[in-house]
Design a protein around this motif. Structure first.
Motif, PDB file in Angstrom:
ATOM      1  N   GLY A  67       0.790  -1.224   0.000  1.00 57.41           N
ATOM      2  CA  GLY A  67       0.000   0.000   0.000  1.00 57.41           C
ATOM      3  C   GLY A  67       0.821   1.272   0.000  1.00 57.41           C
ATOM      4  N   LEU A  68       2.121   1.131   0.136  1.00 56.78           N
ATOM      5  CA  LEU A  68       2.982   2.317   0.093  1.00 56.78           C
ATOM      6  C   LEU A  68       3.116   2.821  -1.341  1.00 56.78           C
ATOM      7  CD1 LEU A  68       6.205   2.215   2.277  1.00 56.78           C
ATOM      8  CD2 LEU A  68       4.249   3.747   2.320  1.00 56.78           C
ATOM      9  N   GLN A  69       3.177   4.109  -1.488  1.00 54.93           N
ATOM     10  CA  GLN A  69       3.458   4.668  -2.800  1.00 54.93           C
ATOM     11  C   GLN A  69       4.932   4.476  -3.125  1.00 54.93           C
ATOM     12  OE1 GLN A  69       1.354   5.591  -4.876  1.00 54.93           O
ATOM     13  NE2 GLN A  69      -0.471   5.741  -3.569  1.00 54.93           N
ATOM     14  N   VAL A  70       5.198   4.005  -4.314  1.00 57.11           N
ATOM     15  CA  VAL A  70       6.582   3.884  -4.760  1.00 57.11           C
ATOM     16  C   VAL A  70       6.696   4.540  -6.131  1.00 57.11           C
ATOM     17  CG1 VAL A  70       8.462   2.334  -5.377  1.00 57.11           C
ATOM     18  CG2 VAL A  70       6.904   1.710  -3.525  1.00 57.11           C
ATOM     19  N   ILE A  71       7.580   5.506  -6.233  1.00 55.11           N
ATOM     20  CA  ILE A  71       7.775   6.196  -7.507  1.00 55.11           C
ATOM     21  C   ILE A  71       9.230   6.057  -7.925  1.00 55.11           C
ATOM     22  CG2 ILE A  71       7.814   8.455  -8.612  1.00 55.11           C
ATOM     23  CD1 ILE A  71       5.431   9.223  -6.933  1.00 55.11           C
ATOM     24  N   LEU A  72       9.429   5.575  -9.125  1.00 55.10           N
ATOM     25  CA  LEU A  72      10.795   5.469  -9.633  1.00 55.10           C
ATOM     26  C   LEU A  72      11.173   6.771 -10.325  1.00 55.10           C
ATOM     27  CD1 LEU A  72      10.679   1.899 -11.234  1.00 55.10           C
ATOM     28  CD2 LEU A  72      11.246   2.555  -8.886  1.00 55.10           C
TER      29      LEU A  72
ATOM     30  N   ASN B 270      -4.604  11.869  -2.809  1.00 53.61           N
ATOM     31  CA  ASN B 270      -5.777  11.310  -3.484  1.00 53.61           C
ATOM     32  C   ASN B 270      -5.885   9.796  -3.441  1.00 53.61           C
ATOM     33  OD1 ASN B 270      -6.112  13.995  -4.238  1.00 53.61           O
ATOM     34  ND2 ASN B 270      -4.853  13.662  -6.062  1.00 53.61           N
ATOM     35  N   LYS B 271      -4.798   9.174  -3.083  1.00 53.03           N
ATOM     36  CA  LYS B 271      -4.817   7.718  -2.980  1.00 53.03           C
ATOM     37  C   LYS B 271      -5.249   7.024  -4.265  1.00 53.03           C
ATOM     38  CE  LYS B 271      -4.415   7.338   1.598  1.00 53.03           C
ATOM     39  NZ  LYS B 271      -3.699   6.193   2.058  1.00 53.03           N
ATOM     40  N   ASP B 272      -5.165   7.735  -5.367  1.00 55.94           N
ATOM     41  CA  ASP B 272      -5.489   7.029  -6.601  1.00 55.94           C
ATOM     42  C   ASP B 272      -4.342   6.078  -6.906  1.00 55.94           C
ATOM     43  OD1 ASP B 272      -3.399   8.457  -7.589  1.00 55.94           O
ATOM     44  OD2 ASP B 272      -4.608   9.794  -8.805  1.00 55.94           O
ATOM     45  N   ASN B 273      -4.611   5.115  -7.706  1.00 52.08           N
ATOM     46  CA  ASN B 273      -3.584   4.098  -7.869  1.00 52.08           C
ATOM     47  C   ASN B 273      -3.290   3.747  -9.320  1.00 52.08           C
ATOM     48  OD1 ASN B 273      -1.965   3.269  -5.854  1.00 52.08           O
ATOM     49  ND2 ASN B 273      -3.565   2.103  -4.804  1.00 52.08           N
ATOM     50  N   ASN B 274      -3.576   4.696 -10.191  1.00 53.32           N
ATOM     51  CA  ASN B 274      -3.194   4.480 -11.586  1.00 53.32           C
ATOM     52  C   ASN B 274      -1.685   4.592 -11.691  1.00 53.32           C
ATOM     53  OD1 ASN B 274      -5.966   4.769 -11.855  1.00 53.32           O
ATOM     54  ND2 ASN B 274      -5.731   6.989 -12.159  1.00 53.32           N
ATOM     55  N   ILE B 275      -1.102   3.704 -12.454  1.00 54.43           N
ATOM     56  CA  ILE B 275       0.328   3.809 -12.704  1.00 54.43           C
ATOM     57  C   ILE B 275       0.550   4.863 -13.779  1.00 54.43           C
ATOM     58  CG2 ILE B 275       2.355   2.565 -13.526  1.00 54.43           C
ATOM     59  CD1 ILE B 275       1.420   1.623 -10.828  1.00 54.43           C
ATOM     60  N   GLU B 276       1.485   5.764 -13.513  1.00 53.76           N
ATOM     61  CA  GLU B 276       1.757   6.831 -14.467  1.00 53.76           C
ATOM     62  C   GLU B 276       3.211   6.761 -14.895  1.00 53.76           C
ATOM     63  OE1 GLU B 276       0.384  11.427 -14.326  1.00 53.76           O
ATOM     64  OE2 GLU B 276       0.095  10.264 -12.488  1.00 53.76           O
TER      65      GLU B 276
END
Lengths: 329, 329
Positions: free
Chosen positions: B140-145, B310-316
């Motif tokens: 559930g953690l956000q991970v951004i590369l 926003n807790k949205d979970n689309n991969i961008e």
DNA sequence: TTGTAGGCGTTATCAA
DNA sequence: TTGATAACGCCTACAA
């Protein structure tokens, strides 16, 4: 998914939370058999202790604050890397903050670190916020200055002897028979720049001369101010034959400016505080003063860790002396 | 001196801790009169809330992890500065860790960040630790590369299009009628270096040619490997007339090496991934690919904050295209 | 060798 | 508008 707690691990294994805690921290008695089971469960459930709770209970954050004026400057980051290595190896972590030379940000950063209950602060400061810094020190927190002393504050410090090396540099130019020496000065609000200028003044004095203000350009440590600097100084008569530049970015600007003016880059002898690594790629008559960020970082890391361990409170001042190196043959 | 707690402030003012808390957080009702008194006491006693306790209670650390492979590289620090600016402005702070390209350190860093209960992680990774990274994301953690994708992992990413720009660069050399083009390659364990090499291969293929391995020197992104690279490649016949260098440090090494070999620096056309800022100071035939760390940092900061909000979970996936710039006239 | 329970400094719920 | 109190997750006497 919410995180697992010690309680749930205890449930799973069928022991008390105390036992889990004992296993986690390797203290107190716990039978080999139970330890095994606990470690297994931790692994299987992928339990990861909450260090926030641990910090609260133990009243120890195991963190150290590092406040820097410019995160994008490799000089400071070489310091930071050494500090981080030392701290991590002792189980501390670093809260690093970039003030971008802004004393308001510095002020906020210090408050923030206090609220985070860091156990010590390493500071390359703006020179402001003196009252706050002393209050922090008096409250029992370790405060170590790096690179930049703060006037009137008697604190641990690890820095370079800017004054002495600058004096040496300018003396070298004077002894090389330069009659007219330009100075590209750093912002006098930054103590290191001030010390460098004082060193230059001192060199002149010892040679029985004084600096003519028309040969002093007041820069701001940026490349573009180096460009403006050389352009301005080249307009002064009698013509200068040497430059003392207070940091490497400005020195870089000096050469860019000479290029723009179509001046032979070898025609002016330059001494730069801080290395110009790429100098071998063009003809010049440059000497540089090699700084020692790695040493500063290492010493600062050692010092803060020993302070946290031993709680001694002697003020220590380590002033390193940079070396001057001739870049041309 | 041990720190003041909310309890003592409450005592001092003669109200309950709840009231103090209400004042501190600006929520709930509290009379103007009492608020005044509380603020006074806080000021007078120099009370500073313990954010460890607050984090525990709120189950929110208000911190974000930033894992970088090289803290001393201004490229990454320009990214970091932007991220920090954004985060601080929203009340988050950054836990920054330097892995020094070591996947073991990276692994430990990730564990550490989890234990610190960061709310998100921004990662320029080594390419290893895939399982752990996915587990973190799934928890559930956000991970951004940033900067570096990780093969097989479908995660948010903000990076540059290394493949395309490298292809363009080599195509440019091919179209400039260079028969023999040397390639100073980056370490293929780093994905950006791999992509750059793939781009080069693709350029050759599209031109109906193939890369001759004897013109490929396997460097490691360091200056010294650039020096070795050019020295090796200059020994190959037929002689090369152009070089594609996979990063700026190696390009720097290329020029240093040419200098050592006493080769005219203009005699070889070079394209460098990453700028050589000082190139105007010497004669060369250099084009550089300008990277965009500031944009990456800004976008990463925006993205992590919006994710947390926003807790949205689309991969961008935001892939920026760097520009190639000719440095000579 | 293990378990019970209190408390670290906050915040938030519920009463008053 | 305020206060009492129960958590948050962990550690650590103290008891058993």
């Amino acid at each position: 998914l919410s995180k697992l707690t010690i309680k749930e691990v205890a449930m799973e294994v069928g022991v008390s939370t105390a036992t889990i805690s004992r296993v986690l921290n390797n203290n107190g008695y716990v039978s080999e058999e139970v330890r095994e089971k606990v470690l297994n469960a931790i692994e299987r459930l992928n339990y990861q202790p909450n260090s926030i709770a641990r910090s609260l209970k133990q009243e120890k954050s195991r963190s150290i604050g590092l406040v820097l004026p410019d995160m994008t400057n490799p000089y400071f980051m070489l310091i930071a890397r050494q500090i981080q290595r030392k701290c991590v190896s002792e189980g501390y972590h670093l809260l690093m903050i970039d003030t971008e030379e802004d004393h308001r940000k510095e002020n906020e950063s210090l408050d923030f670190l206090i609220e985070q209950r860091v156990e010590g602060i390493i500071l390359a400061g703006t020179g402001k916020n003196k009252e706050k810094i002393m209050k922090i020190k008096e409250s029992g927190l370790q405060v170590i200055l790096i690179d930049r002393k703060i006037e009137d504050l008697n604190l641990d410090i690890i820095a370079e002897d800017n004054r002495k090396i600058s004096e040496d540099a300018v003396t070298y130019l004077l002894e090389n028979d330069h009659e007219n020496i330009g100075i590209i000065n750093g912002p006098q609000s930054i103590i290191t720049a001030k010390e460098r200028y004082e060193g230059a003044i001192s060199a002149f004095e010892k040679a029985g001369k004084t600096i003519d203000p028309k040969y002093v350009y007041q820069g701001d440590f940026t490349r573009s101010s180096g460009i403006s600097g050389i352009k301005t100084l080249m307009g002064v008569t009698p013509k200068l034959s040497a430059i003392f530049s207070a940091n490497n970015e400005m020195t870089y600007g000096v050469y860019l400016g000479m290029k723009e003016l179509n001046i032979d880059l070898e025609s002016i002898e330059v001494v730069s505080m801080g290395d110009l690594e790429f100098s071998s790629l063009f003809k010049q008559k440059l000497s540089v003063i090699m700084q020692c960020p790695t040493e500063i970082g290492g010493l600062a890391g050692d010092m803060i860790l020993s302070r946290l361990k031993n709680k001694d409170n002697n003020i220590e001042k380590k002033i390193l002396t940079p070396k001057m190196v001739q870049k041309y043959k």
